[in-house]
Design an enzyme around this catalytic site. Structure first.
Site, PDB file in Angstrom:
ATOM      1  N   GLU A   1     -18.141 -33.226  31.820  1.00 26.82           N
ATOM      2  CA  GLU A   1     -17.902 -32.270  30.737  1.00 26.82           C
ATOM      3  C   GLU A   1     -17.963 -30.861  31.315  1.00 26.82           C
ATOM      4  O   GLU A   1     -18.560 -30.639  32.361  1.00 26.82           O
ATOM      5  CB  GLU A   1     -18.993 -32.409  29.663  1.00 26.82           C
TER       6      GLU A   1
ATOM      7  N   TYR B   1     -22.254 -31.700  22.317  1.00 25.62           N
ATOM      8  CA  TYR B   1     -22.271 -32.521  23.523  1.00 25.62           C
ATOM      9  C   TYR B   1     -23.307 -33.636  23.531  1.00 25.62           C
ATOM     10  O   TYR B   1     -23.310 -34.452  24.448  1.00 25.62           O
ATOM     11  CB  TYR B   1     -22.406 -31.668  24.783  1.00 25.62           C
TER      12      TYR B   1
ATOM     13  N   CYS C   1     -13.787  16.315  26.247  1.00 25.88           N
ATOM     14  CA  CYS C   1     -13.462  17.669  26.651  1.00 25.88           C
ATOM     15  C   CYS C   1     -12.351  18.113  25.705  1.00 25.88           C
ATOM     16  O   CYS C   1     -11.295  17.494  25.658  1.00 25.88           O
ATOM     17  CB  CYS C   1     -12.975  17.692  28.098  1.00 25.88           C
TER      18      CYS C   1
ATOM     19  N   CYS D   1      -7.405  21.908  30.230  1.00 26.31           N
ATOM     20  CA  CYS D   1      -8.155  21.197  31.277  1.00 26.31           C
ATOM     21  C   CYS D   1      -7.191  20.538  32.251  1.00 26.31           C
ATOM     22  O   CYS D   1      -6.324  19.768  31.850  1.00 26.31           O
ATOM     23  CB  CYS D   1      -9.055  20.160  30.613  1.00 26.31           C
TER      24      CYS D   1
ATOM     25  N   LYS E   1     -19.449 -27.153  31.388  1.00 23.60           N
ATOM     26  CA  LYS E   1     -20.740 -26.567  31.021  1.00 23.60           C
ATOM     27  C   LYS E   1     -20.473 -25.222  30.354  1.00 23.60           C
ATOM     28  O   LYS E   1     -20.172 -24.241  31.020  1.00 23.60           O
ATOM     29  CB  LYS E   1     -21.624 -26.392  32.252  1.00 23.60           C
TER      30      LYS E   1
ATOM     31  N   CYS F   1     -17.145  19.300  31.434  1.00 25.46           N
ATOM     32  CA  CYS F   1     -16.017  18.511  31.895  1.00 25.46           C
ATOM     33  C   CYS F   1     -15.950  18.540  33.425  1.00 25.46           C
ATOM     34  O   CYS F   1     -16.025  19.620  34.014  1.00 25.46           O
ATOM     35  CB  CYS F   1     -14.723  19.070  31.314  1.00 25.46           C
TER      36      CYS F   1
ATOM     37  N   ASP G   1     -20.926 -21.775  28.628  1.00 26.62           N
ATOM     38  CA  ASP G   1     -21.940 -20.737  28.818  1.00 26.62           C
ATOM     39  C   ASP G   1     -22.129 -19.978  27.511  1.00 26.62           C
ATOM     40  O   ASP G   1     -21.566 -18.914  27.301  1.00 26.62           O
ATOM     41  CB  ASP G   1     -21.487 -19.790  29.928  1.00 26.62           C
TER      42      ASP G   1
ATOM     43  N   LYS H   1     -22.485 -26.196  39.444  1.00 27.45           N
ATOM     44  CA  LYS H   1     -22.153 -24.831  39.031  1.00 27.45           C
ATOM     45  C   LYS H   1     -20.916 -24.291  39.763  1.00 27.45           C
ATOM     46  O   LYS H   1     -20.720 -24.561  40.942  1.00 27.45           O
ATOM     47  CB  LYS H   1     -23.347 -23.891  39.305  1.00 27.45           C
TER      48      LYS H   1
ATOM     49  N   CYS I   1     -12.628  20.856  34.225  1.00 24.55           N
ATOM     50  CA  CYS I   1     -12.477  22.270  33.852  1.00 24.55           C
ATOM     51  C   CYS I   1     -13.799  22.963  33.540  1.00 24.55           C
ATOM     52  O   CYS I   1     -13.832  24.163  33.270  1.00 24.55           O
ATOM     53  CB  CYS I   1     -11.558  22.400  32.644  1.00 24.55           C
TER      54      CYS I   1
HETATM   55  S1  IVH Z   1     -26.291 -31.734  28.113  1.00 20.93           S
HETATM   56  C1  IVH Z   1     -30.200 -33.200  29.133  1.00 20.93           C
HETATM   57  N1  IVH Z   1     -23.840 -30.861  28.198  1.00 20.93           N
HETATM   58  O1  IVH Z   1     -26.775 -26.394  29.619  1.00 20.93           O
HETATM   59  C2  IVH Z   1     -28.900 -32.700  28.768  1.00 20.93           C
HETATM   60  N2  IVH Z   1     -25.595 -29.277  28.262  1.00 20.93           N
HETATM   61  O2  IVH Z   1     -29.043 -26.375  31.533  1.00 20.93           O
HETATM   62  C3  IVH Z   1     -28.893 -31.269  28.542  1.00 20.93           C
HETATM   63  N3  IVH Z   1     -24.852 -26.963  28.368  1.00 20.93           N
HETATM   64  O3  IVH Z   1     -29.398 -26.047  27.371  1.00 20.93           O
HETATM   65  C4  IVH Z   1     -27.793 -30.867  27.751  1.00 20.93           C
HETATM   66  N4  IVH Z   1     -22.695 -27.391  28.331  1.00 20.93           N
HETATM   67  O4  IVH Z   1     -27.148 -25.249  26.628  1.00 20.93           O
HETATM   68  C5  IVH Z   1     -25.137 -30.524  28.202  1.00 20.93           C
HETATM   69  N5  IVH Z   1     -21.611 -30.230  28.257  1.00 20.93           N
HETATM   70  C6  IVH Z   1     -22.898 -29.895  28.249  1.00 20.93           C
HETATM   71  C7  IVH Z   1     -23.338 -28.566  28.293  1.00 20.93           C
HETATM   72  C8  IVH Z   1     -24.707 -28.293  28.315  1.00 20.93           C
HETATM   73  C9  IVH Z   1     -23.616 -26.444  28.361  1.00 20.93           C
HETATM   74  C10 IVH Z   1     -26.077 -26.167  28.439  1.00 20.93           C
HETATM   75  C11 IVH Z   1     -27.048 -26.454  27.344  1.00 20.93           C
HETATM   76  C12 IVH Z   1     -28.354 -26.714  27.982  1.00 20.93           C
HETATM   77  C13 IVH Z   1     -28.148 -26.219  29.356  1.00 20.93           C
HETATM   78  C14 IVH Z   1     -28.958 -27.020  30.313  1.00 20.93           C
END
Ligand code: IVH
Length: 673
Positions: free
Chosen positions: A116, A228, A429, A434, A118, A411, A120, A317, A414
């Site tokens: 999946e 998720y 300004c 100027c 991740k 400024c 942010d 990551k 000028c």
């Molecule tokens: S699974 C034990 N799936 O990552 C499983 N987490 O570092 C933990 N996050 O707090 C969650 N995308 O906010 C899972 N596809 C995804 C995710 C995900 C983002 C974040 C989530 C969690 C953090 C863990």
């Protein structure tokens, strides 16, 4: 009457199910069946019935998404099961080491893994009892979070009721709330215009939005969610794997992510990761890696946790889009309207394959709020097409006590005193002579909607300033006196100089409105100039008007009024205007000019973007053409105006970066009559 009441209650229920179905089609499945107007009609009908029969209102009704009163703070919520974190891998070796550990414990390596993205954003837990949303909480420290139910209810892709055929007794659904990237820049531009601090990135914006005490504020922000996983539950069907769990969540009415992928081997998982490194910027949400999860739940249970991290999952990551570097200097740009734009000079740093040497600092408040000081170690972020941002300073590395940032008062070009108008974050300004503004001002002065002088481009303008022939725009009309000297300059041929001087002479016939526009007073474009000219009639009358008089003109707000007053309060501006008057420019409104409003968009290039409320695309395009304007499909330096509707995306960003004026639909209507 009991039967009528029963019928009405049934009707209301049918209506709600219908609305819920369309919510899901629109917000979860991205495939609406009916136009917005049809949807609005359903909501309106439901609202009306609920208004007349308050006893029929339920907390889960689609009308109740935004309704809760502002809170004083947030209650703490203890999660039924802790919300875990994830171990990280930063390279293939670490990923393979994780896989080897798992294989070792499971005594096999033929297990599938759910891959999946991740996301942010911000982790939340949504609790449903008998299918109804009863609580939404932030992750907090994993054990205890905050109750942000009222705010989460405003997110349309979070169902308030689950599919009644499948809803269990209790289910806690976990997911990540995010702020779409396409909306982020526009959101910040709006905040800046309102004098509010801007957010550094979509993640902080999502966090800030979820922690608004007034849910109505949250509702105005286009938050969204991907789910998720399933936390605590009672009465679930027999789910054997992560992939089945995600399918089940989809069938309940949630939105999981379409990019999930079931890998049969660790090399497939690694390929998934690699393909997203390349493509992650094409997504409308920020992701900082991929999450790889052993798919079978019995395997997950067997693997268990180490501390707060499950052994059965790992976050691989992406290369960091944030890096530390040094803030070497804070410098200032002067924009066309005199707007002062602070920016950071950085010790060059490589972020995601690009060398970053500068970052925007937006305005004074932004720098003060982050307490950025020259010499500081700082965190810089690059995200998608967004201009690099300074995330924060790292004061622990400070050597001694570097001087606090102090906004410049004069400024940089000028040395005129800068003006910061009340309620605005930007300093200006306001001196039209100027030099830094002069090039841009000339560009504006000679443009189609202003004096329309052909043959005086940026290159010629710069050269003429350089040679000392132009010190302010008034000098344009004195160029004819320097004809011989100009002919000696590079790329100034006899014919082009003759044409230029003729064009300059001809421009003296331009009507008063155009003269007003050409002065480049901040916030005074064609539409405002038209209002000012019609109401004040002459330049002298305009010059002697105070802010109250000006804001009394319909369509002129206090910001515009102050901008005009500030302009004429500056003696150098007055001197330039006098020069223009002596040159013979029109300083009065003539009668037929006000009758001839059709000229307003003459020669202006428009781009239209986003969903409009009152025009179809072809309506607005033909209206622009009727008024003498031109329409094109993409924003470029030659665009004069961008008209934006809802959900405007990258074109708004382009316009902002190029300094192109942006009109709301309302403003366009004001202009187009
Ligand atoms: S699974 C034990 N799936 O990552 C499983 N987490 O570092 C933990 N996050 O707090 C969650 N995308 O906010 C899972 N596809 C995804 C995710 C995900 C983002 C974040 C989530 C969690 C953090 C863990």
């Amino acid at each position: 009457m009991a039967t009528t009441d029963a019928n009405l209650a049934t009707h209301v229920e049918t209506l709600r199910r219908e609305i819920e179905r369309h919510d899901r089609l629109y917000h979860v499945l991205d495939s609406p069946e009916i136009p917005d107007t049809g949807y609005d009609r359903l909501i309106r009908e439901l609202r009306q019935i609920e208004g007349e029969h308050p006893e029929l209102v339920t907390p889960e009704s689609p009308t109740q998404r935004v309704g809760a009163q502002p809170a004083d703070g947030f209650q703490q919520v203890t999660h039924r099961l802790p919300m875990l974190s994830l171990g990280n891998a930063f390279n293939d070796d670490e990923l393979l080491a994780w896989h080897a550990r798992v294989s070792n414990i499971l005594e096999r390596d033929d297990f599938e893994m759910m891959c999946e993205l991740k996301y942010d954003g911000l982790a939340v837990a949504l609790t449903y009892e008998r299918g109804n949303l009863v609580r939404g909480a932030t992750r907090g420290n994993g054990s205890v979070g905050e109750d942000v139910t009222s705010n989460l209810r405003t997110i349309k892709s979070i169902p308030m009721r689950l599919n009644p055929d499948l809803a269990p007794e209790l289910i806690e659904v976990r997911g990540e709330v995010y702020f779409p990237r396409s909306k982020f820049v526009a959101f910040n531009i709006q905040r800046e215009a309102e004098g509010l601090p801007v957010y550094a990135n979509p993640r902080n914006t999502a966090a800030g939005s979820l922690r608004q005490l007034d849910p109505r504020m949250t509702a105005e922000r286009p938050l969204d969610i991907f789910v998720y996983s399933i936390g605590a539950s009672v009465g679930l069907p027999d789910i054997k794997s992560q992939s089945e769990g995600l399918d089940y969540l989809d069938s309940l009415g949630f939105r999981s992510n379409a990019n999930n992928f079931l890998a049969k081997s660790i090399s497939q998982a690694a390929n998934y990761y690699r393909s997203w490194i390349e493509n992650v910027e094409s997504l409308d949400y920020a992701c900082d890696g991929v999450v790889i999860k052993v798919n079978r739940l019995d395997y997950q249970n067997h693997l268990g946790n180490v501390g707060r991290e499950p052994r059965w999952a790992i976050a691989y990551k992406f290369p960091a889009m944030q890096e530390e570097t040094v803030l070497e200097d804070i410098k200032f740009n002067v924009g066309r309207t005199g707007r002062i734009n602070p920016y950071a000079i950085l010790k060059p740093v490589l972020i995601g394959g690009a060398t970053i040497e500068r970052a925007t600092l937006h305005n004074e408040d932004y720098i003060v709020e982050k307490d950025l000081r020259v010499g500081d170690r700082i965190v810089v972020e690059r995200a998608g097409e967004v201009i690099p941002q300074v995330v924060k300073a790292l004061p622990k590395y400070r050597d001694g006590e570097p001087a606090k940032f102090k906004m410049i008062e004069e400024c940089p070009s000028c040395e005129n005193k800068l003006v910061r108008r009340e309620g605005e974050a930007a300093s200006f300004c306001v001196n039209s002579a100027c030099p830094a503004q002069l090039v841009r001002l000339i560009e504006h002065f000679v443009s189609k909607g202003a004096m329309d002088i052909e043959g005086l481009g940026v290159k010629q303008g710069e050269a003429l300033i350089d040679q000392g022939f132009i010190k302010d725009v008034g000098d344009i009309y004195l160029l004819k006196n320097h004809r011989e000297n100009i002919l000696e300059m590079e790329r100034m041929a006899e014919k082009s100089v003759t044409n230029l001087i003729a064009a300059i002479e001809k421009s003296k016939e331009q009507p008063f409105i155009r003269v007003l526009v050409s002065l480049g007073i901040d916030l005074v474009g064609t539409e405002v100039a038209t209002l000012l000219a019609r109401n004040k009639g002459t330049l002298d009358a305009l010059k002697s008007a105070d802010a109250d008089e000006l804001s009394a003109i319909p369509g002129i707000g206090p910001k515009i009024a102050h901008s005009v007053v500030d302009f004429f309060a500056d003696e150098s501006n007055v001197a330039v205007v006098e020069k223009l008057k002596d040159a013979g420019l029109q300083m009065e409104q003539t009668i037929d000019e006000s009758a001839n409003l059709e000229q307003t968009l003459e020669g202006r290039r428009f781009v239209v973007t986003g969903r409009l409320r009152n025009f179809s695309r072809s309506d607005i395009e033909s209206r622009i053409k009727e008024l003498g304007g031109a329409v094109s499909g993409s924003v470029s330096k030659r665009t004069d105006f961008l008209v934006v509707g809802q959900d405007a995306g990258s074109k708004l960003v382009d316009a902002h970066n190029l300094g192109i004026r942006v009109w709301s639909e309302k403003k366009f209507q004001m202009m187009a009559g």
